[in-house]
Design an enzyme around this catalytic site. Structure first.
Site, PDB file in Angstrom:
ATOM      1  N   THR A  97       0.826  -1.209   0.000  1.00 48.74           N
ATOM      2  CA  THR A  97       0.000   0.000   0.000  1.00 48.74           C
ATOM      3  C   THR A  97       0.861   1.260   0.000  1.00 48.74           C
ATOM      4  O   THR A  97       2.068   1.200   0.230  1.00 48.74           O
ATOM      5  CB  THR A  97      -0.899   0.040   1.253  1.00 48.74           C
ATOM      6  OG1 THR A  97      -0.072   0.083   2.422  1.00 48.74           O
ATOM      7  CG2 THR A  97      -1.789  -1.179   1.318  1.00 48.74           C
ATOM      8  N   ASP A  98       0.213   2.407  -0.256  1.00 48.55           N
ATOM      9  CA  ASP A  98       0.905   3.679  -0.136  1.00 48.55           C
ATOM     10  C   ASP A  98       0.083   4.640   0.711  1.00 48.55           C
ATOM     11  O   ASP A  98      -0.967   4.271   1.235  1.00 48.55           O
ATOM     12  CB  ASP A  98       1.265   4.245  -1.511  1.00 48.55           C
ATOM     13  CG  ASP A  98       0.050   4.692  -2.319  1.00 48.55           C
ATOM     14  OD1 ASP A  98      -1.005   5.018  -1.741  1.00 48.55           O
ATOM     15  OD2 ASP A  98       0.152   4.721  -3.554  1.00 48.55           O
ATOM     16  N   PHE A  99       0.580   5.872   0.845  1.00 51.38           N
ATOM     17  CA  PHE A  99      -0.041   6.828   1.766  1.00 51.38           C
ATOM     18  C   PHE A  99      -1.481   7.166   1.390  1.00 51.38           C
ATOM     19  O   PHE A  99      -2.215   7.716   2.219  1.00 51.38           O
ATOM     20  CB  PHE A  99       0.819   8.105   1.838  1.00 51.38           C
ATOM     21  CG  PHE A  99       0.475   9.122   0.804  1.00 51.38           C
ATOM     22  CD1 PHE A  99       0.688   8.871  -0.546  1.00 51.38           C
ATOM     23  CD2 PHE A  99      -0.084  10.343   1.145  1.00 51.38           C
ATOM     24  CE1 PHE A  99       0.379   9.802  -1.506  1.00 51.38           C
ATOM     25  CE2 PHE A  99      -0.410  11.288   0.186  1.00 51.38           C
ATOM     26  CZ  PHE A  99      -0.173  11.009  -1.143  1.00 51.38           C
ATOM     27  N   GLY A 128      -3.646   4.987   0.915  1.00 53.29           N
ATOM     28  CA  GLY A 128      -4.466   3.906   1.455  1.00 53.29           C
ATOM     29  C   GLY A 128      -4.795   2.829   0.435  1.00 53.29           C
ATOM     30  O   GLY A 128      -5.610   1.940   0.692  1.00 53.29           O
TER      31      GLY A 128
END
Lengths: 131, 131, 131, 131
Positions: free
Chosen positions: B15-17, B19
């Site tokens: 995942t990344d920031f 979401g």
């Protein structure tokens, strides 16, 4: 004596769903700084592997995570090597955001023969550098 | 005819920031499915590289991202190979969450000689499989 | 007119067992260049997400891999944005090693509302830039 | 008492130019096992974050790398949690290939409030499980 350091910018690829840098990625940042320290001494891992058959391989790592890094942060990674016996180097490393210590790590790196992946002594030119 | 598919669970590392799954990571998922398709035929990339000197290397990829995948999702990755000339295979791939199509990809893979990284013909046993 | 470009060094983390950069990682490099292009215009993704509730999300990517990049390579990633309708931007990108073209990519990026992940119009300040 | 364990297959994405698993990626494998341990207890990180505002965040990790894992290896990751004060859990983890111990790790995980990223007490239902 000055400590070697290397800047790292945090990109989206480094973050996770919590909005912070994924914990394993700090070890990637640390390795970039070690690589650049090596380069600052005139060596590169591709040349060492290709011409001398030497791989550096991490045999131990200890990381303390104190404060999270976030997207777009400008970090600085320090790298202080010291010899650890005949076959490995210990790197004391810190991950900083300005004056703020986000994490610190001790990383022990050993030499492996590139073909067999067996341990070998540190090359002389490495020993000369880290004493 | 049934289509080969492989399940993939989404972990924090993916995942990344925002979401959601980081966009490059869908290509990792697609490659897992291709690897498992290959394994289902009795081959593995490590054996092909070590014993036959063959690397499969992606030469083109086109991905359409339709809906984001999220942490903990159970995805299914499909993999439909077809021969593309004498030296490459095209894989039509889909990333599904249940019946929902999250992304689709066309990935073209070529054969390289492991030592020189030069293109080589598809091995006969691969041609036999993808016709 | 000059084209925006950003240097990327290849580290061990970027490579795979074939001795070359893993194919999905070129998309990470491309995203770094897009991020820095954005920063060169005075914006950052963390500020856009936090203050304006805007996420940029890749909706399509096409990559041609021509020659492999390797450990220690110094790459340059170019980034040429153009508006694509009211809700997305297309980035033409190239991955170069000196004068040598290693890969090129077309990446289409849309705006999502950070909370709902629904598409939204490009913010005016983005439209003004990519016209 | 049986120890929780989770299988992990090594894919190309996990390897590096040395032909072995990149050292930071063992921490991704360890986190998958912790996530699946949590899931085996009926919780998931996405639900904990979304419904309870709890993030689990690694505050310390110590890894010993003994033997390298390679492409196509089938690994097993063990996960033995124990409570560590009021706000953190320690996980003793091992990475095995058959009977062979490739690496072991101690990973300390703390609870953070999802919004503020400030430390918070372990939720009761976690305490009940790790005692």
């Amino acid at each position: 004596m000055s400590v070697f350091s290397w800047p790292v910018r945090v990109y989206v690829e480094d973050t996770d769903f919590g909005g912070i840098v994924y914990y394993a990625n700090y070890l990637r940042f640390c390795e970039r700084a070690r690589t650049e320290w090596l380069r600052s001494k005139g060596w590169s891992q591709s040349v060492l592997a290709g011409e001398r058959g030497v791989l550096f391989s991490v045999v131990g790592a200890q990381v303390n995570y104190r404060r999270p890094a976030r997207l777009d942060d400008e970090l600085v990674i320090t790298c202080e090597p010291r010899r650890d016996g005949r076959a490995s180097i210990c790197f004391a490393q810190r991950i900083l955001r300005g004056a703020e210590l986000l994490a610190d790590a001790d990383v022990r790196v050993a030499c492996l023969a590139a073909g067999t992946l067996r341990p070998m002594r540190l090359p002389e030119f490495v020993v000369a550098e880290v004493g």
